[in-house]
Design an enzyme around this catalytic site. Structure first.
Site, PDB file in Angstrom:
ATOM      1  CE1 TYR A 127      -0.078  -1.517  -0.295  1.00  0.00           C
ATOM      2  CE2 TYR A 127      -0.100  -3.905  -0.283  1.00  0.00           C
ATOM      3  CZ  TYR A 127      -0.783  -2.706  -0.312  1.00  0.00           C
ATOM      4  OH  TYR A 127      -2.154  -2.695  -0.346  1.00  0.00           O
ATOM      5  CE  LYS A 160      -7.223   3.259 -14.444  1.00  0.00           C
ATOM      6  NZ  LYS A 160      -8.599   2.892 -14.849  1.00  0.00           N
ATOM      7  CG  ASP A 210     -10.867   0.727 -13.769  1.00  0.00           C
ATOM      8  OD1 ASP A 210     -10.147  -0.048 -14.438  1.00  0.00           O
ATOM      9  OD2 ASP A 210     -11.151   1.879 -14.147  1.00  0.00           O
ATOM     10  CG  ASP A 249      -3.359  -6.076   0.059  1.00  0.00           C
ATOM     11  OD1 ASP A 249      -3.914  -7.042   0.625  1.00  0.00           O
ATOM     12  OD2 ASP A 249      -3.084  -5.019   0.656  1.00  0.00           O
ATOM     13  CG  ASP A 297      -8.372  -8.376   1.664  1.00  0.00           C
ATOM     14  OD1 ASP A 297      -7.974  -9.539   1.882  1.00  0.00           O
ATOM     15  OD2 ASP A 297      -8.001  -7.415   2.348  1.00  0.00           O
TER      16      ASP A 297
END
Length: 392
Positions: free
Chosen positions: A169, A219, A251, A275, A279
């Protein structure tokens, strides 16, 4: 996974309020903040439903303050996000930067409504708001509204920590046309080892004040060089802070977060991963409209927000839930101003309204009573004031 000596593990039900009362102190390594009986709150109402829900939070604050005797100074800043960009070309205008700087210099905190475009990313970079905490806790959720199994929320108390000022970001992108006339887009970003160490050290300190379990998200084989840096830093800070550190691929983390959330204590993640996980975890609470967070600088300055967007389609409809913004205010009062009694009264007020069967539209259920934005605000205001009176 690395394992080092750590404090005895506490189950979620054994974690007392004291384990949750000094998050800023844990993040910064500074002494806990004293109680502020005259807190300075800078309000940025934002756009969409922002003005509605920030007004709701301030209405609750006024009622609780009348009972406990705190005298808040509330000051309001200018437009942010898409609204500011339309009028001045910048989602984070200079007058808003100056407003926030003045609030921080006077030991205040920011109550932030939703702001679109690049606003939140630019604000975090501007003020080095490097550490974001999204609490996922049973007392701030409504289990029967969750699309998941209701028992997953029982006794739940975990924190999702997100690194705010690096990563995807905060990268730079461009577009080019190649020799065949095809459009190619590129986006590059970096992580400095010092920034990763700072973030993970803060997360480990936070975990050390709780159950002593730090889960770091990466990851490993998808982005091997970045993941190797994060793993190296995680192992080092775990040793320094004396916590158990587990490395989990993003994941698998997403799956385990909603299938066995009570296994986690503090989850620390790079910017985009954090982020998404925050959520996703809102489903455990019952609704994204209930989720909220605080963003902190190395000196402990805080910006508090909901984790939902501006919901332009709900603006001025009386259908927006004010709960997330109200709970973000409670988080501010507790962690930036040491106002535990006031924060608890607000949380208890929300819980009482839910127990009485009231719901906003996005969590409406059979047999419940529907409340719009104004009605829900009035109900929580009264219940929070009553809770404050009982605590006197």
């Amino acid at each position: 996974m690395s394992s080092v000596p750590r404090p005895p593990r506490l189950l979620p039900s054994q974690v007392s309020a004291s384990h949750c009362s000094n998050w800023i102190s844990a993040v910064t390594g500074l002494s806990p903040r004293r109680r502020f009986d005259t807190p300075l709150i800078g309000v940025l109402p934002g756009e969409g439903i922002g003005p509605q829900v920030t007004r709701a939070a301030l209405q609750v604050l006024e009622a609780v303050s009348a009972v406990t005797g705190i005298r808040s100074e509330v000051t309001t800043g200018g437009d942010i996000g898409c609204d500011a960009e339309k009028t001045g070309g910048n989602p984070l205008p200079e007058d808003v930067v100056a407003f926030c700087r003045d609030v921080f210099e006077r030991s205040g905190a920011i109550l932030n409504g939703p702001g679109g475009s690049r606003y939140v990313y630019d604000l975090r970079r501007q003020f080095d708001l490097f550490f974001k905490i999204s609490p996922i806790q049973a007392h701030c959720g409504l289990a029967d509204a969750s699309p998941l199994k209701t028992d997953l929320l029982q006794g739940l108390d975990l924190l999702i920590a997100r690194e705010n000022i690096s990563g995807l970001y905060q990268g730079l992108g461009d577009s080019i046309i190649d020799s065949d006339g095809a459009l190619i887009t590129r986006h590059a970003f970096t992580y400095r080892e010092s920034e990763v160490m700072r973030f993970l050290n803060a997360a480990a300190r936070l975990a050390a004040t709780r159950r002593g379990i730090l889960t770091v998200v990466f990851k490993q084989h998808g982005v091997p060089t970045i993941s190797a840096m994060w793993q190296k830093c995680a192992q080092e800070v775990a040793r320094i802070q004396g916590v158990l550190c587990k490395m989990v691929d993003i994941d698998l983390m997403a799956y385990q977060l909603i299938s066995q959330p009570s296994e986690f204590d503090v989850i620390a993640a790079p910017n985009m991963f954090g982020d998404v996980l925050a959520d996703l975890a809102a489903a455990l609470l019952g609704s994204r409209a209930m989720s909220f967070s605080g963003n902190f600088t190395p000196l402990g300055h805080g910006v508090y927000q909901t984790n939902h967007g501006a919901a332009y389609d709900l603006a001025d409809t009386d259908d927006a839930s004010p709960v997330g913004q109200i709970l973000s205010l409670a988080m501010m009062l507790r962690h930036s101003f040491g106002l535990e009694a006031e924060a608890s009264a607000i949380e208890q007020g929300v819980q009482q309204v839910w127990r009485d069967g009231w719901r906003t539209r996005e969590v409406m259920a059979e047999g419940a009573k529907l409340a719009g934005t104004r009605k829900m605000t009035e109900l929580i205001t009264e219940a929070a004031a009553n809770a404050a009176e009982r605590a006197q």
